[in-house]
Design an enzyme around this catalytic site. Sequence first.
Site, PDB file in Angstrom:
ATOM      1  N   HIS A  18       2.767  -4.735  -9.528  1.00  0.00           N
ATOM      2  CA  HIS A  18       3.257  -3.596  -8.742  1.00  0.00           C
ATOM      3  C   HIS A  18       2.276  -2.426  -8.844  1.00  0.00           C
ATOM      4  O   HIS A  18       2.117  -1.836  -9.908  1.00  0.00           O
ATOM      5  CB  HIS A  18       4.624  -3.201  -9.306  1.00  0.00           C
ATOM      6  CG  HIS A  18       5.307  -2.099  -8.589  1.00  0.00           C
ATOM      7  ND1 HIS A  18       5.691  -0.933  -9.201  1.00  0.00           N
ATOM      8  CD2 HIS A  18       5.705  -1.996  -7.294  1.00  0.00           C
ATOM      9  CE1 HIS A  18       6.294  -0.147  -8.327  1.00  0.00           C
ATOM     10  NE2 HIS A  18       6.318  -0.761  -7.168  1.00  0.00           N
ATOM     11  N   ARG A  19       1.585  -2.149  -7.766  1.00  0.00           N
ATOM     12  CA  ARG A  19       0.552  -1.082  -7.710  1.00  0.00           C
ATOM     13  C   ARG A  19      -0.593  -1.353  -8.698  1.00  0.00           C
ATOM     14  O   ARG A  19      -1.210  -0.413  -9.213  1.00  0.00           O
ATOM     15  CB  ARG A  19       1.141   0.300  -7.989  1.00  0.00           C
ATOM     16  CG  ARG A  19       2.387   0.629  -7.185  1.00  0.00           C
ATOM     17  CD  ARG A  19       2.907   2.025  -7.494  1.00  0.00           C
ATOM     18  NE  ARG A  19       4.292   2.171  -7.075  1.00  0.00           N
ATOM     19  CZ  ARG A  19       5.073   3.212  -7.354  1.00  0.00           C
ATOM     20  NH1 ARG A  19       4.582   4.233  -8.036  1.00  0.00           N
ATOM     21  NH2 ARG A  19       6.313   3.256  -6.941  1.00  0.00           N
ATOM     22  N   GLU A  45       0.397  -6.065  -5.534  1.00  0.00           N
ATOM     23  CA  GLU A  45       1.139  -5.221  -4.592  1.00  0.00           C
ATOM     24  C   GLU A  45       0.421  -3.893  -4.414  1.00  0.00           C
ATOM     25  O   GLU A  45      -0.154  -3.342  -5.375  1.00  0.00           O
ATOM     26  CB  GLU A  45       2.555  -4.988  -5.142  1.00  0.00           C
ATOM     27  CG  GLU A  45       3.547  -4.478  -4.125  1.00  0.00           C
ATOM     28  CD  GLU A  45       3.769  -2.980  -4.118  1.00  0.00           C
ATOM     29  OE1 GLU A  45       4.488  -2.490  -3.238  1.00  0.00           O
ATOM     30  OE2 GLU A  45       3.203  -2.265  -4.990  1.00  0.00           O
ATOM     31  N   ASP A  47       0.297  -0.100  -1.610  1.00  0.00           N
ATOM     32  CA  ASP A  47       0.971   0.728  -0.601  1.00  0.00           C
ATOM     33  C   ASP A  47      -0.071   1.390   0.293  1.00  0.00           C
ATOM     34  O   ASP A  47      -1.110   1.824  -0.193  1.00  0.00           O
ATOM     35  CB  ASP A  47       1.772   1.835  -1.300  1.00  0.00           C
ATOM     36  CG  ASP A  47       2.695   1.295  -2.367  1.00  0.00           C
ATOM     37  OD1 ASP A  47       3.738   0.728  -2.007  1.00  0.00           O
ATOM     38  OD2 ASP A  47       2.365   1.434  -3.566  1.00  0.00           O
ATOM     39  N   HIS A  60       0.674   5.316  -2.990  1.00  0.00           N
ATOM     40  CA  HIS A  60       2.118   5.157  -2.878  1.00  0.00           C
ATOM     41  C   HIS A  60       2.788   6.355  -2.219  1.00  0.00           C
ATOM     42  O   HIS A  60       3.563   6.222  -1.284  1.00  0.00           O
ATOM     43  CB  HIS A  60       2.737   4.931  -4.263  1.00  0.00           C
ATOM     44  CG  HIS A  60       4.231   4.813  -4.208  1.00  0.00           C
ATOM     45  ND1 HIS A  60       5.078   5.909  -4.303  1.00  0.00           N
ATOM     46  CD2 HIS A  60       5.039   3.745  -4.016  1.00  0.00           C
ATOM     47  CE1 HIS A  60       6.322   5.513  -4.184  1.00  0.00           C
ATOM     48  NE2 HIS A  60       6.332   4.197  -4.010  1.00  0.00           N
ATOM     49  N   GLU A 120       2.291  -3.158   1.303  1.00  0.00           N
ATOM     50  CA  GLU A 120       3.449  -2.440   1.840  1.00  0.00           C
ATOM     51  C   GLU A 120       3.018  -1.318   2.785  1.00  0.00           C
ATOM     52  O   GLU A 120       2.200  -0.471   2.430  1.00  0.00           O
ATOM     53  CB  GLU A 120       4.287  -1.848   0.692  1.00  0.00           C
ATOM     54  CG  GLU A 120       5.524  -1.170   1.251  1.00  0.00           C
ATOM     55  CD  GLU A 120       6.406  -0.533   0.183  1.00  0.00           C
ATOM     56  OE1 GLU A 120       6.231  -0.816  -1.017  1.00  0.00           O
ATOM     57  OE2 GLU A 120       7.262   0.265   0.582  1.00  0.00           O
ATOM     58  N   LYS A 122       3.740   2.024   4.228  1.00  0.00           N
ATOM     59  CA  LYS A 122       4.578   3.155   3.825  1.00  0.00           C
ATOM     60  C   LYS A 122       4.808   4.159   4.961  1.00  0.00           C
ATOM     61  O   LYS A 122       5.685   5.003   4.853  1.00  0.00           O
ATOM     62  CB  LYS A 122       3.925   3.896   2.648  1.00  0.00           C
ATOM     63  CG  LYS A 122       4.142   3.249   1.298  1.00  0.00           C
ATOM     64  CD  LYS A 122       5.583   3.370   0.845  1.00  0.00           C
ATOM     65  CE  LYS A 122       5.786   2.900  -0.588  1.00  0.00           C
ATOM     66  NZ  LYS A 122       7.186   2.570  -0.866  1.00  0.00           N
ATOM     67  N   ASP A 245       5.494  -3.645 -13.264  1.00  0.00           N
ATOM     68  CA  ASP A 245       4.444  -2.744 -13.758  1.00  0.00           C
ATOM     69  C   ASP A 245       3.773  -3.335 -15.004  1.00  0.00           C
ATOM     70  O   ASP A 245       2.819  -2.770 -15.516  1.00  0.00           O
ATOM     71  CB  ASP A 245       5.048  -1.390 -14.147  1.00  0.00           C
ATOM     72  CG  ASP A 245       5.501  -0.573 -12.943  1.00  0.00           C
ATOM     73  OD1 ASP A 245       5.284  -1.016 -11.802  1.00  0.00           O
ATOM     74  OD2 ASP A 245       6.072   0.519 -13.159  1.00  0.00           O
TER      75      ASP A 245
HETATM   76  O1  G3P Z   1       7.193  -4.074  -3.802  1.00  0.00           O
HETATM   77  C1  G3P Z   1       8.335  -3.352  -3.966  1.00  0.00           C
HETATM   78  C2  G3P Z   1       8.152  -1.923  -4.325  1.00  0.00           C
HETATM   79  O2  G3P Z   1       6.806  -1.595  -4.346  1.00  0.00           O
HETATM   80  C3  G3P Z   1       8.866  -0.999  -3.435  1.00  0.00           C
HETATM   81  O3  G3P Z   1       9.019   0.272  -3.990  1.00  0.00           O
HETATM   82  O4  G3P Z   1       8.552   2.645  -4.142  1.00  0.00           O
HETATM   83  O5  G3P Z   1       7.362   1.081  -5.609  1.00  0.00           O
HETATM   84  O6  G3P Z   1       6.831   1.158  -3.208  1.00  0.00           O
HETATM   85  P1  G3P Z   1       7.883   1.316  -4.240  1.00  0.00           P
HETATM   86 CA    CA Z   2       5.311  -0.584  -2.928  1.00  0.00          CA
END
Ligand code: G3P
Ligand code: CA
Length: 257
Positions: A18-19, A45, A47, A60, A120, A122, A245
């Site tokens: 995640h990120r 992942e 954004d 993000h 993702e 955004k 994370d």
């Molecule tokens: O991949 C799911 C997650 O990234 C969505 O929430 O706010 O971390 O972008 P957020």
């Molecule tokens: Ca995300």
Amino acid sequence: LSQYPENTLAQRPIVAAHRGVPSITPENTMVSYRKAYELGADLIETDLHMTKDGKVVVMHDYTVDRTTNGTGAVKELTLEQIRALDAGVKFGPEFAGEKVPTFEEFLAEFKGKDVVLLVELKADGLEKQVMNEIEAAGMIDHVLLQSFNSNHIRTIRELNREVGTGYLYSSAVPSTTDQRLQKAQQMMQYGASMNASLNASYGSLSPEFIQYMRQRGFLNMHWTFRAEEPFGDALEAGVIGPITDYVQWLTDAPIRL
Ligand code: G3P
Ligand code: CA
């Protein structure tokens, strides 16, 4: 995982970084993505937002304030202004000099590597340029595009029928299993193929919903896994893995079930 014969997709959970790996590196930077790859993440992942001059960058938040040494909305800053910012120093002085990556740079880093990019959207209006950049990089098979906004998914599918897509929903919206099923059916009409859901406490998992989605070819992932606790209940319910994370807990160590 032998006690989870349903989970035929992998010998261990599918792990999405995640990120990047924001528990040990500054989120959404190249150093964080490289760390995720090095640690064995199956998916990375990220954004996306667009700058004032129409360049797609990886971040993000809607503003640069939290993660960089600058201030302002991404869409009000040019790429040059954003690239002049430091995206590492707030996390730690050893990361000073890290830049906000462009999407092109992110794609180029992982071209030809054995990892899927979970991208993702955004903001509105990114779809065409994002697809152009993925196609130019020859990476249609390496990305899954996801969004909380079903219109983004529909537009992506109109632009390209081949690319994998995913729909994100939170535990609050839609809140009931019925609402989730309705949303899922809409996403299937749009051609979404993967699904990621929030279950913050992992206590309100709905195995019924997860199985419904699995039977229709969706891959369910859960975000954001931040607690050092077993993920076994989620796997048993049919989730293929966490968006986390803490990639280092899940790929670099024996799985705790
Ligand atoms: O991949 C799911 C997650 O990234 C969505 O929430 O706010 O971390 O972008 P957020
Ligand atoms: Ca995300």
